[in-house]
Design an enzyme around this catalytic site. Sequence first.
Site, PDB file in Angstrom:
ATOM      1  N   ARG A   1       6.039   6.145  11.818  1.00  0.00           N
ATOM      2  CA  ARG A   1       6.896   5.462  10.844  1.00  0.00           C
ATOM      3  C   ARG A   1       8.250   6.148  10.659  1.00  0.00           C
ATOM      4  O   ARG A   1       9.238   5.488  10.345  1.00  0.00           O
ATOM      5  CB  ARG A   1       6.165   5.285   9.514  1.00  0.00           C
ATOM      6  CG  ARG A   1       5.570   6.556   8.886  1.00  0.00           C
ATOM      7  CD  ARG A   1       4.556   6.145   7.822  1.00  0.00           C
ATOM      8  NE  ARG A   1       3.959   7.237   7.040  1.00  0.00           N
ATOM      9  CZ  ARG A   1       2.904   7.953   7.409  1.00  0.00           C
ATOM     10  NH1 ARG A   1       2.358   7.746   8.599  1.00  0.00           N
ATOM     11  NH2 ARG A   1       2.413   8.885   6.618  1.00  0.00           N
TER      12      ARG A   1
ATOM     13  N   ASN B   1       1.822   1.594   3.253  1.00  0.00           N
ATOM     14  CA  ASN B   1       2.455   1.492   1.927  1.00  0.00           C
ATOM     15  C   ASN B   1       2.098   0.147   1.300  1.00  0.00           C
ATOM     16  O   ASN B   1       1.749   0.069   0.121  1.00  0.00           O
ATOM     17  CB  ASN B   1       3.979   1.602   2.006  1.00  0.00           C
ATOM     18  CG  ASN B   1       4.480   2.996   2.357  1.00  0.00           C
ATOM     19  OD1 ASN B   1       5.513   3.154   3.006  1.00  0.00           O
ATOM     20  ND2 ASN B   1       3.755   4.037   1.945  1.00  0.00           N
TER      21      ASN B   1
ATOM     22  N   HIS C   1       8.509  12.081   4.757  1.00  0.00           N
ATOM     23  CA  HIS C   1       7.508  11.437   3.911  1.00  0.00           C
ATOM     24  C   HIS C   1       7.650  11.882   2.456  1.00  0.00           C
ATOM     25  O   HIS C   1       8.226  12.925   2.163  1.00  0.00           O
ATOM     26  CB  HIS C   1       6.123  11.801   4.437  1.00  0.00           C
ATOM     27  CG  HIS C   1       5.976  11.517   5.906  1.00  0.00           C
ATOM     28  ND1 HIS C   1       5.485  10.330   6.385  1.00  0.00           N
ATOM     29  CD2 HIS C   1       6.300  12.255   6.996  1.00  0.00           C
ATOM     30  CE1 HIS C   1       5.503  10.351   7.711  1.00  0.00           C
ATOM     31  NE2 HIS C   1       5.988  11.513   8.107  1.00  0.00           N
TER      32      HIS C   1
ATOM     33  N   GLU D   1       3.494  14.227   6.972  1.00  0.00           N
ATOM     34  CA  GLU D   1       3.093  14.068   5.568  1.00  0.00           C
ATOM     35  C   GLU D   1       1.952  15.013   5.194  1.00  0.00           C
ATOM     36  O   GLU D   1       1.153  15.417   6.057  1.00  0.00           O
ATOM     37  CB  GLU D   1       2.695  12.602   5.302  1.00  0.00           C
ATOM     38  CG  GLU D   1       2.276  12.267   3.866  1.00  0.00           C
ATOM     39  CD  GLU D   1       3.302  12.635   2.785  1.00  0.00           C
ATOM     40  OE1 GLU D   1       3.754  13.797   2.752  1.00  0.00           O
ATOM     41  OE2 GLU D   1       3.642  11.759   1.965  1.00  0.00           O
TER      42      GLU D   1
ATOM     43  N   ARG E   1      13.081   8.712   2.917  1.00  0.00           N
ATOM     44  CA  ARG E   1      11.720   8.400   3.317  1.00  0.00           C
ATOM     45  C   ARG E   1      11.799   7.420   4.475  1.00  0.00           C
ATOM     46  O   ARG E   1      12.797   6.717   4.653  1.00  0.00           O
ATOM     47  CB  ARG E   1      10.947   7.750   2.158  1.00  0.00           C
ATOM     48  CG  ARG E   1      10.628   8.717   1.040  1.00  0.00           C
ATOM     49  CD  ARG E   1       9.917   8.041  -0.113  1.00  0.00           C
ATOM     50  NE  ARG E   1       8.584   7.573   0.250  1.00  0.00           N
ATOM     51  CZ  ARG E   1       7.785   6.890  -0.584  1.00  0.00           C
ATOM     52  NH1 ARG E   1       8.206   6.579  -1.806  1.00  0.00           N
ATOM     53  NH2 ARG E   1       6.585   6.505  -0.199  1.00  0.00           N
ATOM     54  N   HIS E   2      10.751   7.342   5.266  1.00  0.00           N
ATOM     55  CA  HIS E   2      10.664   6.291   6.283  1.00  0.00           C
ATOM     56  C   HIS E   2      10.690   4.936   5.577  1.00  0.00           C
ATOM     57  O   HIS E   2      10.386   4.839   4.378  1.00  0.00           O
ATOM     58  CB  HIS E   2       9.376   6.450   7.091  1.00  0.00           C
ATOM     59  CG  HIS E   2       8.152   6.504   6.239  1.00  0.00           C
ATOM     60  ND1 HIS E   2       7.572   5.374   5.691  1.00  0.00           N
ATOM     61  CD2 HIS E   2       7.423   7.546   5.779  1.00  0.00           C
ATOM     62  CE1 HIS E   2       6.545   5.727   4.951  1.00  0.00           C
ATOM     63  NE2 HIS E   2       6.423   7.051   4.982  1.00  0.00           N
TER      64      HIS E   2
HETATM   65  O1  F6P Z   1       1.640   6.736  -0.314  1.00  0.00           O
HETATM   66  C1  F6P Z   1       2.544   7.327   0.561  1.00  0.00           C
HETATM   67  C2  F6P Z   1       2.309   8.808   0.677  1.00  0.00           C
HETATM   68  O2  F6P Z   1       3.290   9.344   1.521  1.00  0.00           O
HETATM   69  C3  F6P Z   1       0.895   9.205   1.181  1.00  0.00           C
HETATM   70  O3  F6P Z   1       0.782   9.217   2.577  1.00  0.00           O
HETATM   71  C4  F6P Z   1       0.740  10.576   0.573  1.00  0.00           C
HETATM   72  O4  F6P Z   1      -0.575  11.016   0.518  1.00  0.00           O
HETATM   73  C5  F6P Z   1       1.357  10.350  -0.786  1.00  0.00           C
HETATM   74  O5  F6P Z   1       2.419   9.438  -0.615  1.00  0.00           O
HETATM   75  C6  F6P Z   1       1.868  11.602  -1.457  1.00  0.00           C
HETATM   76  O6  F6P Z   1       2.153  11.315  -2.798  1.00  0.00           O
HETATM   77  P1  F6P Z   1       1.209  11.863  -3.946  1.00  0.00           P
HETATM   78  O7  F6P Z   1       1.208  13.368  -3.756  1.00  0.00           O
HETATM   79  O8  F6P Z   1       1.876  11.429  -5.207  1.00  0.00           O
HETATM   80  O9  F6P Z   1      -0.173  11.303  -3.764  1.00  0.00           O
END
Ligand code: F6P
Length: 192
Positions: free
Chosen positions: A59, A15, A144, A79, A8-9
């Site tokens: 990022r 975050n 991501h 992402e 991951r970044h």
């Molecule tokens: O919180 C970091 C992140 O990469 C968000 O940008 C993204 O929406 C999320 O995690 C994805 O994780 P989840 O599907 O569990 O919400």
Amino acid sequence: PKYIWLSRHGESIYNVEKKIGGDSSLSERGFQYAKKLEQLVKESAGEINLTVWTSTLKRTQQTANYLPYKKLQWKALDELDAGVCDGMTYEEIEKEYPEDFKARDNDKYEYRYRGGESYRDVVIRLEPVIMELERQENVLIITHQAVLRCIYAYFMNVPQEESPWMSIPLHTLIKLEPRAYGTKVTKIKANI
Ligand code: F6P
């Protein structure tokens, strides 16, 4: 390929603020991880030739910034698009879109954000990336959380429906060695 590294970044400002999506910069801790990444790769492989793939978001590029390798950006590594929820916290989403919040928890793989994507959508857009990856040697992918879950599930032979729940922690370099009988995994934590 011989090896695939996944990361991951580094920790981003979003975050820290617990906001999803966006295009924020790394936090100070995130930059510390970026500066340590070359050392982690070398611990794991020695002097090796590799290519770094990032998304088009800041990022991931900041995380790759200190690496002395060839770099390539993929839009397909961006992402999961949270649509109207982009930039919100999970608490805000639950308040503003309670039904969506529940629907996502019930079927996280199929749930598509309003104006955005589902995990299934991400799996489909990753197909060309995976195909190219199969043809390459030694690639480090910096991307991501949601995207990494899908790539990791693919190589670990885990059904994609389970990918939304897999744990891919920050500041950890994952090394995959695909083999005939299954993929060998090593994880190196950066302790940052
Ligand atoms: O919180 C970091 C992140 O990469 C968000 O940008 C993204 O929406 C999320 O995690 C994805 O994780 P989840 O599907 O569990 O919400």
